[in-house]
Design a protein around this motif. Structure first.
Motif, PDB file in Angstrom:
ATOM      1  N   GLU A   2       5.829   8.760   6.330  1.00 58.88           N
ATOM      2  CA  GLU A   2       5.232   9.020   5.024  1.00 58.88           C
ATOM      3  C   GLU A   2       3.766   8.580   4.927  1.00 58.88           C
ATOM      4  O   GLU A   2       3.126   8.830   3.902  1.00 58.88           O
ATOM      5  N   ILE A   3       3.212   7.947   5.959  1.00 55.92           N
ATOM      6  CA  ILE A   3       1.773   7.605   5.893  1.00 55.92           C
ATOM      7  C   ILE A   3       0.920   8.873   5.946  1.00 55.92           C
ATOM      8  O   ILE A   3      -0.231   8.877   5.567  1.00 55.92           O
ATOM      9  N   GLU A   4       1.510   9.939   6.472  1.00 50.21           N
ATOM     10  CA  GLU A   4       0.905  11.285   6.525  1.00 50.21           C
ATOM     11  C   GLU A   4      -0.320  11.431   7.422  1.00 50.21           C
ATOM     12  O   GLU A   4      -0.404  12.350   8.207  1.00 50.21           O
ATOM     13  N   ASN A   5      -1.305  10.541   7.293  1.00 50.15           N
ATOM     14  CA  ASN A   5      -2.518  10.701   8.116  1.00 50.15           C
ATOM     15  C   ASN A   5      -2.540   9.725   9.286  1.00 50.15           C
ATOM     16  O   ASN A   5      -2.118   8.589   9.144  1.00 50.15           O
ATOM     17  N   THR A  46       0.819  -1.219   0.000  1.00 52.23           N
ATOM     18  CA  THR A  46       0.000   0.000   0.000  1.00 52.23           C
ATOM     19  C   THR A  46       0.853   1.269   0.000  1.00 52.23           C
ATOM     20  O   THR A  46       0.379   2.327  -0.413  1.00 52.23           O
ATOM     21  N   LEU A  47       2.085   1.165   0.456  1.00 54.97           N
ATOM     22  CA  LEU A  47       2.931   2.366   0.566  1.00 54.97           C
ATOM     23  C   LEU A  47       4.151   2.270  -0.350  1.00 54.97           C
ATOM     24  O   LEU A  47       4.553   3.260  -0.949  1.00 54.97           O
ATOM     25  N   ASN A  48       4.730   1.120  -0.423  1.00 56.07           N
ATOM     26  CA  ASN A  48       5.876   0.917  -1.314  1.00 56.07           C
ATOM     27  C   ASN A  48       5.906  -0.523  -1.797  1.00 56.07           C
ATOM     28  O   ASN A  48       5.250  -1.390  -1.240  1.00 56.07           O
ATOM     29  N   VAL A  98       3.625   0.143   5.572  1.00 57.32           N
ATOM     30  CA  VAL A  98       2.228   0.045   5.136  1.00 57.32           C
ATOM     31  C   VAL A  98       1.565   1.403   5.310  1.00 57.32           C
ATOM     32  O   VAL A  98       2.000   2.219   6.121  1.00 57.32           O
ATOM     33  N   LYS A  99       0.510   1.624   4.574  1.00 56.38           N
ATOM     34  CA  LYS A  99      -0.213   2.898   4.641  1.00 56.38           C
ATOM     35  C   LYS A  99      -1.069   2.978   5.911  1.00 56.38           C
ATOM     36  O   LYS A  99      -1.274   4.037   6.479  1.00 56.38           O
ATOM     37  N   LYS A 100      -1.599   1.804   6.337  1.00 58.78           N
ATOM     38  CA  LYS A 100      -2.481   1.812   7.509  1.00 58.78           C
ATOM     39  C   LYS A 100      -1.942   0.888   8.618  1.00 58.78           C
ATOM     40  O   LYS A 100      -2.400  -0.256   8.769  1.00 58.78           O
TER      41      LYS A 100
END
Ligand code: DX5
Ligand code: ZN
Length: 212
Positions: A88-91, A36-38, A65-67
């Motif tokens: 880098e997930i930012e949120n 999800t992220l890379n 991972v993004k989450k």
């Protein structure tokens, strides 16, 4: 300086972990990539969940991972000392920090080589460690990014100025030569330099000798 050993480059996980367990490294580093992220080597979660059965060493979990929220509970129930996720997930950064701490586990934030260190500033007083990426996350066996030592000193200066007591950790491309450039950090993650050899402890000894 503590060492966390990564098995990301090993085709077979169980024998690699069993061999790493016989060395004197302080942690087993678990890399989770879910795409999800890379990009990167995706080891299924069901396999990663079994790792604590092959070792009594504490786990150092690195979520790419993004989450992160999706995976925190699972790793919190294993023999995990720290869970690290990328800035880098930012949120949802604070919510993830709080969730990790709610399980009584240490929280780290990872930062890529091309992300400004200043992005960490709002979170530094809430976390236990920073994992400076010295390669592009996803795969083991890459070359150490030369700008890393400069990035580390920027971070260390910021931590000092803020009078904080958090660990600085470095992940990727570390061998008996590159480790000399990052002598003054708290923990290093070392993968292929150890696992590409037949004698894991010999490689660990070479690293320790280089930083003396
Ligand atoms: C890469 C991982 C690293 C990697 C380190 O995404 O975060 O932990 O496995 O392996 P080496 O030491 O081979 O660079
Ligand atoms: Zn890692």
């Amino acid at each position: 300086m503590k060492i966390a050993a990564s098995f990301l480059s090993c085709p077979k996980i169980k024998p690699a972990i069993e061999k790493l367990s016989l060395t004197d490294v302080e942690y087993i580093h678990i890399d989770l990539v879910d795409g999800t992220l890379n990009k990167g080597r995706k080891i299924p979660l069901r396999k990663l969940k079994k790792i604590y059965k092959y070792t009594s060493k504490p786990l150092d979990v690195h979520l790419m991972v993004k989450k992160p929220k999706k995976y925190i509970k699972t790793f919190a129930s294993l023999n995990t000392e720290t869970i690290t996720f990328p800035i880098e997930i930012e949120n949802g950064i604070e919510a993830n920090i709080d969730l990790i701490h709610s399980y009584g586990i240490k929280c780290g934030i990872a930062i890529n080589h091309d992300t400004e260190i200043s992005r960490l500033k709002p979170f530094l007083d809430k976390i236990d460690s920073v994992l400076v990426m010295s390669i592009i996350p996803g795969y083991g066996g890459q070359k150490f990014i030369e700008e890393t030592p400069k990035k580390i000193s920027t971070l260390q200066n910021m931590i000092k100025k803020m009078k904080l007591n958090i660990s600085v950790c470095v992940d990727g491309g570390i061998n008996n030569e590159t480790v000399k450039l990052i002598k003054n950090v708290n923990m290093i993650v070392v993968g292929s330099y150890i696992t590409n050899s037949n004698d894991y402890q010999k490689q660990v000894d070479m690293i320790r000798k280089s930083i003396k």
